[in-house]
Design an enzyme around this catalytic site. Structure first.
Site: not given
Ligand code: NAP
Length: 266
Positions: A11, A37, A154, A158, A165
């Site tokens: 989500l 969630k 970012h 974040k 990176t």
């Molecule tokens: P986000 O929008 O906050 O999404 C994370 C999701 O995971 C939210 O729905 C969150 O819920 C949920 N979550 C939190 N704890 C969890 C758990 N224990 N089990 C299952 N779900 C859980 O963040 P995002 O922008 O998608 O980024 C997610 C991660 O990817 C970050 O670490 C970011 O730095 C990384 N990222 C990596 C790349 C790459 O290329 N490697 C690119 C972009 C982002 P809540 O909202 O309730 O906390």
């Protein structure tokens, strides 16, 4: 063979984008969606894809046991990612991890788990091909211009800083460049943190602002010249070709793969 995929963090911003990308790939079958969630509601309604007949669950182990995927894509949070990886490895599900904040020590633990449970894992601090090229070009440039600083920018949601990176770029530069002496200038940092973080003598500066997605500049300085290498992810779809490639590649690979560059034919 169709690869069965589960998405954790389904989500979230990245998770929803992954769900859409996996659903559109004929070689992949989305079999489970997990998010903290998760309340059992229909995944399709959250991602604008209509009826997918996949409930969003909140218990990772239970969801994996029930759906038996080949791969778990994890885009959650730095606080949860290690536990998620161990849960998947124990159940012989290959993690493809985009969640950042994984340290060198964490990587060592993941290597032990991967060996112990006999399951491979891919961890990529950045799944955008342009960002991978930026890191490789930066490592090459550092052989000739060893003085370098990194600015990563970012969105303001974040959690971790500096970005995965930026850390990986600094590690790659530190490996490729010749040792440089300490600066002759005795610096006076009037505002603590003004010079940023320091990894192996490479200063890293983190900017967090609404409106940004994921951006990085690597700035080299030499006598009478500077060189700037910059990459911009202007949309989260930029990461999807790398994620899809990673899912397919990890089915053929053993052990821990750290960095998308290790599965690209560059
Ligand atoms: P986000 O929008 O906050 O999404 C994370 C999701 O995971 C939210 O729905 C969150 O819920 C949920 N979550 C939190 N704890 C969890 C758990 N224990 N089990 C299952 N779900 C859980 O963040 P995002 O922008 O998608 O980024 C997610 C991660 O990817 C970050 O670490 C970011 O730095 C990384 N990222 C990596 C790349 C790459 O290329 N490697 C690119 C972009 C982002 P809540 O909202 O309730 O906390």
């Amino acid at each position: 063979m169709t690869i069965k995929v589960a998405v954790n963090g389904a989500l979230g911003n990245m998770g929803k984008t992954v769900v859409r990308a996996v659903s559109g790939d004929p070689d992949l079958k989305l079999v489970a969606a997990i998010d903290i969630k998760g309340d059992g509601s229909e995944l399709g309604t959250h991602v604008g894809l209509g009826e997918l007949q996949i409930p969003v669950q909140n218990d990772l182990a239970a969801a994996l046991k029930q759906s038996q995927p080949d791969v778990l894509v994890d885009f959650t949070t730095p606080f949860a990612v290690m536990q998620n990886i161990e849960t998947a490895l124990k159940l012989k599900v290959r993690p493809v991890v985009g969640t950042t904040g994984i340290t060198e020590a964490d990587l060592e633990t993941i290597r032990q788990w991967s060996q112990q449970y006999g399951t491979s894992v891919l961890i990529a601090p950045n799944f955008a091909i342009g960002a991978v090229l930026m890191m490789l070009f930066a490592a090459r440039a550092a052989q000739y211009l060893p003085h370098v600083e990194i600015i990563e920018l970012h969105h303001d949601q974040k959690i971790d800083a500096p970005s995965g990176t930026a850390l990986k770029t600094a590690e790659m530069i530190a490996k490729s460049r010749a040792k440089i002496g300490k600066s002759q200038v005795e610096e006076l940092e009037k505002l603590p943190g003004a010079r940023g973080g320091n990894l192996e003598n490479i200063h890293i500066h983190s900017v967090r602002l609404p409106g940004l997605v994921a951006h990085q500049e690597v700035i080299f300085g030499g006598i009478g010249q500077t060189l700037t290498i910059r990459h911009d992810s202007i949309d989260r779809t930029s990461f999807m070709p790398g994620v899809l490639l990673g899912i397919k590649a990890i089915m053929q690979r053993e052990g821990v793969i750290y960095g998308l560059e290790n599965i690209l034919n560059l």
